[in-house]
Design a protein around this motif. Structure first.
Motif, short mmCIF file in Angstrom:
data_model
loop_
_atom_site.label_atom_id
_atom_site.label_comp_id
_atom_site.label_asym_id
_atom_site.label_seq_id
_atom_site.Cartn_x
_atom_site.Cartn_y
_atom_site.Cartn_z
N HIS A 151 40.70 33.23 38.07
CA HIS A 151 40.76 33.33 39.53
C HIS A 151 40.45 34.76 39.98
O HIS A 151 40.82 35.72 39.30
CB HIS A 151 42.15 32.95 40.04
CG HIS A 151 42.54 31.54 39.70
ND1 HIS A 151 41.97 30.43 40.27
CD2 HIS A 151 43.47 31.06 38.78
CE1 HIS A 151 42.49 29.33 39.77
NE2 HIS A 151 43.42 29.69 38.85
N ALA A 152 39.79 34.89 41.08
CA ALA A 152 39.49 36.21 41.64
C ALA A 152 40.73 36.70 42.38
O ALA A 152 41.35 35.98 43.16
CB ALA A 152 38.31 36.15 42.59
N ALA B 113 44.19 36.23 37.20
CA ALA B 113 42.88 36.74 36.82
C ALA B 113 42.50 36.26 35.43
O ALA B 113 41.33 35.93 35.16
CB ALA B 113 42.88 38.26 36.88
N ASP C 236 31.41 45.04 35.80
CA ASP C 236 31.29 43.82 35.01
C ASP C 236 30.11 43.91 34.04
O ASP C 236 30.22 43.54 32.85
CB ASP C 236 31.10 42.62 35.94
CG ASP C 236 32.37 42.29 36.71
OD1 ASP C 236 33.45 42.86 36.37
OD2 ASP C 236 32.31 41.48 37.67
N GLU D 45 38.66 40.43 38.16
CA GLU D 45 38.06 39.18 37.68
C GLU D 45 38.04 39.20 36.15
O GLU D 45 38.05 40.25 35.50
CB GLU D 45 36.63 39.03 38.22
CG GLU D 45 36.56 38.55 39.66
CD GLU D 45 35.15 38.18 40.05
OE1 GLU D 45 34.24 38.44 39.23
OE2 GLU D 45 34.96 37.65 41.16
#
Length: 468
Positions: free
Chosen positions: A126-127, A122, A74, A148
């Protein structure tokens, strides 16, 4: 048409049939099956607990590795830099919100890791977490992935991080194999130990059964071999069976003795009866001769009756496990026993006296009265002089003594005075069956007491000593 209650009736019968089938199995088989089923449940529960603990630990480690790798991805996507290297076997994909692959690991390429539904979830923020592949059966490329949404340079991206589950799945499969092997070996060992233990525990029972079968086939003097250094259920069963065998043997001995005594003693009066009748029928007899014959027959019949009653009384005493005790005054007991002999003593010109206390005692007067009467009758018939009946109570024991002033017992007769049909040489021509003193001893033993015969200077004394 199927009635609603029929399935319940059918399934309700099944456990009963299983219980019936189980109940028909040998005891050892039932014990082994019970041990096997119980151990199977215990081992299954223990194996499930071990597997759950190991799986939880491996999943936690895998989850931590995946979370760390996803965070580093990320940060790299947000910064626009190259993705950092992840743990061994890690993969990644960077997708736009339409599912186009923007960057990916070489091992995965453009092969989609997310389903359209997961991609949509996603993209909406939402994860998404999912395992790819299964533990059993074995499938290639087993992964655990997490996806994610990440904002990078004003655009939304979906970052997918994945780590291979190969080592984790291999460890769990190895654990399952080891648990299955260990549980199987433990179950076999437990069943074997249960079988040997059941056989060892039931071996004395089988030995007892074999001995009982030998007894049923007529084996004499049979007793079970019971260890003396143990006190468990099996040994207590053995002692109980031995006591039962003792009582059975005693009963058989009493029966044989009764038959032998009856056949021996009844032969003489029956032979005399037959001789008297044959003699009466041999030629015509006068009225006086017939009257004499009938009197002789009557005497022998009375002798048979007395003998039968004495034998039956002895048998009843020998087969009775207990007596019926009730409070009674020794004075009443002695008076009742002596009263029926006062007339006989008076006709013989002999003195018959009694001395007894009024202290109540717990005895069975039904047996003690005739026993004491037998002693008085013997003293009047075979003794001489005055006859004295004495009763004393001391330390919860009742002592009844009958003493006469005659010549006493012959010395050689005293050791066998209480034997059945034992009679002194000088009394064999007189009336009597030789069962009087045997009956006295049987009454004393039934009360838990003793009987003793002795010569007391100027006569004979017979004493009953019973607890009261």
């Amino acid at each position: 048409m199927t009635l609603p209650g029929r399935p319940r009736v059918w399934f309700g019968r099944l456990p009963l049939r299983l219980r019936g089938w189980f109940g028909r199995l040998p005891v050892v088989t039932r014990l082994v099956l019970a041990v096997a089923v119980t151990m199977s449940l215990v081992l299954t529960a223990a194996a499930g607990l071990v597997y759950w603990r190991v799986q939880t630990a491996l999943d936690r480690q895998l989850h931590d590795d995946l979370a760390a790798y996803r965070h580093s991805l990320d940060r790299a996507v947000r910064a626009g830099t190259a993705p950092p290297p992840g743990p061994s076997g890690s993969l990644y994909q960077v997708l736009d919100t339409h599912g186009r692959v923007l960057a990916a690991s070489g091992a995965v390429g453009r092969r989609p890791l997310l389903t359209p539904a997961e991609l949509g979830a996603a993209a909406q923020g939402h994860a998404v977490r999912r395992d790819v592949g299964s533990l059993l059966p074995i499938t290639p490329d087993t992964l655990r992935l997490a996806a994610e949404r990440v904002r990078a340079g004003g655009a939304m991206r979906v970052v997918v991080a994945a780590v291979r589950r190969g080592h984790r799945d291999e460890a769990l499969r190895e654990l399952l194999a080891q648990l299955a092997l260990a549980s199987g070996l433990t179950l076999i060992a437990a069943s074997y130990v249960g079988y040997r233990t059941a056989r060892a525990a039931l071996r004395p029972v089988e030995r007892y059964r074999t001995a009982a079968a030998a007894l049923a086939d007529g084996g004499p003097n049979l007793r079970l071999d019971v260890p003396a250094d143990r006190d468990d259920e099996i040994t207590r069963l053995g002692h109980t069976l031995n006591r039962m065998l003792d009582r059975l043997e005693a009963s058989a001995v009493r029966e044989r003795r009764f038959v032998a005594d009856a056949s021996h003693e009844l032969r003489t009066p029956l032979s005399l009866l037959r001789a008297e009748v044959d003699l009466a029928l041999h030629r015509p007899r006068s009225t006086e001769e017939l009257d004499q014959t009938l009197r002789s027959v009557d005497a022998e019949v009375q002798r048979l009756i007395d003998l039968s009653n004495a034998l039956l009384d002895l048998e009843e005493l020998g087969s009775t496990s207990h007596i019926t005790r009730a409070p009674v005054r020794p004075a009443d007991l002695v008076e009742t026993a002596v009263a029926r002999h006062l007339r006989t003593a008076g006709r013989a010109g002999r003195q018959l006296t009694a001395d007894a206390p009024d202290t109540p005692v717990d005895v069975d007067a039904r047996w003690l009265v005739p026993a004491l009467g037998n002693l008085v009758d013997n003293a009047l018939r075979h003794g001489g002089g005055a006859v004295t009946v004495t009763a004393t109570v001391h330390e919860d024991r009742l002592r009844l003594s009958v003493t006469d002033e005659g010549p006493g017992f012959p010395p050689g007769f005293l050791p066998r005075a209480f034997d059945r049909f034992a009679r002194a040489e000088d009394s064999r021509t007189s009336a009597g069956s030789g069962l009087g003193l045997a009956f006295v001893q049987a009454v004393a033993m039934a009360h838990g007491g003793t009987a003793r015969a002795e010569n007391s200077g100027g006569g004979a004394t017979v004493t009953l000593d019973v607890p009261c």
